[in-house]
Design a protein around this motif. Structure first.
Motif, PDB file in Angstrom:
ATOM      1  N   ASP A 199       0.831  -1.187   0.000  1.00  0.00           N
ATOM      2  CA  ASP A 199       0.000   0.000   0.000  1.00  0.00           C
ATOM      3  C   ASP A 199       0.874   1.249   0.000  1.00  0.00           C
ATOM      4  O   ASP A 199       2.036   1.207   0.399  1.00  0.00           O
ATOM      5  CB  ASP A 199      -0.938  -0.014   1.209  1.00  0.00           C
ATOM      6  CG  ASP A 199      -1.926  -1.175   1.137  1.00  0.00           C
ATOM      7  OD1 ASP A 199      -2.292  -1.569   0.013  1.00  0.00           O
ATOM      8  OD2 ASP A 199      -2.308  -1.679   2.192  1.00  0.00           O
ATOM      9  N   GLU A 200       0.313   2.359  -0.449  1.00  0.00           N
ATOM     10  CA  GLU A 200       1.076   3.595  -0.595  1.00  0.00           C
ATOM     11  C   GLU A 200       0.716   4.575   0.507  1.00  0.00           C
ATOM     12  O   GLU A 200      -0.451   4.883   0.719  1.00  0.00           O
ATOM     13  CB  GLU A 200       0.789   4.219  -1.959  1.00  0.00           C
ATOM     14  CG  GLU A 200       1.223   3.347  -3.113  1.00  0.00           C
ATOM     15  CD  GLU A 200       0.809   3.912  -4.466  1.00  0.00           C
ATOM     16  OE1 GLU A 200       0.288   5.042  -4.531  1.00  0.00           O
ATOM     17  OE2 GLU A 200       0.989   3.205  -5.462  1.00  0.00           O
ATOM     18  N   PHE A 201       1.742   5.083   1.202  1.00  0.00           N
ATOM     19  CA  PHE A 201       1.558   6.108   2.221  1.00  0.00           C
ATOM     20  C   PHE A 201       1.204   7.425   1.538  1.00  0.00           C
ATOM     21  O   PHE A 201       1.470   7.601   0.349  1.00  0.00           O
ATOM     22  CB  PHE A 201       2.843   6.278   3.038  1.00  0.00           C
ATOM     23  CG  PHE A 201       3.056   5.196   4.043  1.00  0.00           C
ATOM     24  CD1 PHE A 201       2.447   5.253   5.288  1.00  0.00           C
ATOM     25  CD2 PHE A 201       3.852   4.110   3.752  1.00  0.00           C
ATOM     26  CE1 PHE A 201       2.632   4.255   6.221  1.00  0.00           C
ATOM     27  CE2 PHE A 201       4.053   3.104   4.675  1.00  0.00           C
ATOM     28  CZ  PHE A 201       3.432   3.181   5.915  1.00  0.00           C
ATOM     29  N   PRO A 202       0.670   8.360   2.286  1.00  0.00           N
ATOM     30  CA  PRO A 202       0.447   9.692   1.703  1.00  0.00           C
ATOM     31  C   PRO A 202       1.780  10.260   1.242  1.00  0.00           C
ATOM     32  O   PRO A 202       2.841   9.883   1.751  1.00  0.00           O
ATOM     33  CB  PRO A 202      -0.112  10.510   2.863  1.00  0.00           C
ATOM     34  CG  PRO A 202      -0.397   9.577   3.951  1.00  0.00           C
ATOM     35  CD  PRO A 202       0.315   8.311   3.690  1.00  0.00           C
ATOM     36  N   SER A 203       1.722  11.162   0.310  1.00  0.00           N
ATOM     37  CA  SER A 203       2.954  11.722  -0.224  1.00  0.00           C
ATOM     38  C   SER A 203       2.680  13.087  -0.848  1.00  0.00           C
ATOM     39  O   SER A 203       1.559  13.584  -0.809  1.00  0.00           O
ATOM     40  CB  SER A 203       3.545  10.769  -1.274  1.00  0.00           C
ATOM     41  OG  SER A 203       4.815  11.215  -1.685  1.00  0.00           O
ATOM     42  N   VAL A 204       3.718  13.657  -1.392  1.00  0.00           N
ATOM     43  CA  VAL A 204       3.638  14.874  -2.189  1.00  0.00           C
ATOM     44  C   VAL A 204       4.432  14.614  -3.457  1.00  0.00           C
ATOM     45  O   VAL A 204       5.238  13.686  -3.515  1.00  0.00           O
ATOM     46  CB  VAL A 204       4.196  16.108  -1.436  1.00  0.00           C
ATOM     47  CG1 VAL A 204       3.272  16.512  -0.313  1.00  0.00           C
ATOM     48  CG2 VAL A 204       5.590  15.864  -0.918  1.00  0.00           C
ATOM     49  N   LYS A 205       4.219  15.433  -4.464  1.00  0.00           N
ATOM     50  CA  LYS A 205       4.893  15.206  -5.741  1.00  0.00           C
ATOM     51  C   LYS A 205       6.412  15.138  -5.583  1.00  0.00           C
ATOM     52  O   LYS A 205       7.065  14.350  -6.238  1.00  0.00           O
ATOM     53  CB  LYS A 205       4.512  16.299  -6.737  1.00  0.00           C
ATOM     54  CG  LYS A 205       3.076  16.201  -7.183  1.00  0.00           C
ATOM     55  CD  LYS A 205       2.703  17.302  -8.138  1.00  0.00           C
ATOM     56  CE  LYS A 205       1.219  17.175  -8.465  1.00  0.00           C
ATOM     57  NZ  LYS A 205       0.745  18.240  -9.325  1.00  0.00           N
ATOM     58  N   GLU A 206       6.970  15.972  -4.680  1.00  0.00           N
ATOM     59  CA  GLU A 206       8.412  16.004  -4.478  1.00  0.00           C
ATOM     60  C   GLU A 206       8.956  14.677  -3.963  1.00  0.00           C
ATOM     61  O   GLU A 206      10.105  14.335  -4.190  1.00  0.00           O
ATOM     62  CB  GLU A 206       8.798  17.116  -3.497  1.00  0.00           C
ATOM     63  CG  GLU A 206       8.514  18.515  -3.993  1.00  0.00           C
ATOM     64  CD  GLU A 206       7.080  18.978  -3.692  1.00  0.00           C
ATOM     65  OE1 GLU A 206       6.211  18.166  -3.307  1.00  0.00           O
ATOM     66  OE2 GLU A 206       6.826  20.171  -3.858  1.00  0.00           O
ATOM     67  N   CYS A 207       8.140  13.922  -3.230  1.00  0.00           N
ATOM     68  CA  CYS A 207       8.587  12.662  -2.631  1.00  0.00           C
ATOM     69  C   CYS A 207       8.152  11.444  -3.439  1.00  0.00           C
ATOM     70  O   CYS A 207       8.712  10.364  -3.276  1.00  0.00           O
ATOM     71  CB  CYS A 207       8.012  12.520  -1.218  1.00  0.00           C
ATOM     72  SG  CYS A 207       8.479  13.836  -0.092  1.00  0.00           S
ATOM     73  N   ASN A 208       7.167  11.607  -4.272  1.00  0.00           N
ATOM     74  CA  ASN A 208       6.543  10.476  -4.950  1.00  0.00           C
ATOM     75  C   ASN A 208       7.466   9.796  -5.957  1.00  0.00           C
ATOM     76  O   ASN A 208       7.217   8.666  -6.349  1.00  0.00           O
ATOM     77  CB  ASN A 208       5.243  10.913  -5.623  1.00  0.00           C
ATOM     78  CG  ASN A 208       4.168   9.873  -5.501  1.00  0.00           C
ATOM     79  OD1 ASN A 208       4.144   9.104  -4.550  1.00  0.00           O
ATOM     80  ND2 ASN A 208       3.278   9.848  -6.463  1.00  0.00           N
TER      81      ASN A 208
END
Length: 155
Positions: A38-47
């Motif tokens: 599963d994928e944790f929350p993120s932001v574009k900079e970290c994705n």
């Protein structure tokens, strides 16, 4: 040293941010088991990172840095020394909105910085929308919760 620099140093030193996933589907209160896929929350900079642990660390650092940038302590005058920790639980909705679900602000901070809670609320309100956590086997975005300690030190 002013309070902003002290908080910045404290936030950078805090590496024990734990995340707790409060997985819920939109219309149900049923808990869902979290898996490594599963994928944790993120932001574009970290994705763009490949490792899920790196994505998580990057996201937690993003939250800390943005809160620090947005909290306005420039007009705060502290008469008594403070060395305490505020703990907030951040809820990231399945649409990516970040809100505070729980705050633990020690009495010492409330006495020395009476408007701290307002400053904290305002800084969280200024956080950008993020990419929500995703339950990959269901293909749905889910709510998640992060506990974030904020160390307040002054002389």
């Amino acid at each position: 040293m002013n309070i902003t620099k002290i908080i910045l140093i404290s936030l950078i030193l805090v590496t024990s941010c734990e995340s707790k996933i409060d997985n819920k589907l939109d219309e149900t209160d049923e808990k869902i088991t979290w898996s490594e896929l599963d994928e944790f929350p993120s932001v574009k900079e970290c994705n763009d990172l490949n490792d899920s642990n790196l994505i998580r660390e990057c996201f937690e650092l993003f939250l800390s840095n943005h809160l620090l940038e947005k909290i306005d302590l420039s007009n705060v005058i502290i008469k008594n020394p403070i060395n305490d920790t505020v703990t907030i639980s951040l809820l990231i909705s399945n649409s990516g909105k970040v809100t505070i679900s729980k705050k633990n602000i020690p009495e010492n901070i409330i006495l020395n910085i009476p408007n701290f809670e307002i400053l904290l609320d305002n800084s969280v309100d200024l956080l950008p929308t993020v990419l929500p956590a995703t339950k990959t086997n269901l293909g749905v975005s889910v709510n998640s919760k992060f506990d974030l300690p904020i160390i307040i030190k002054s002389k």
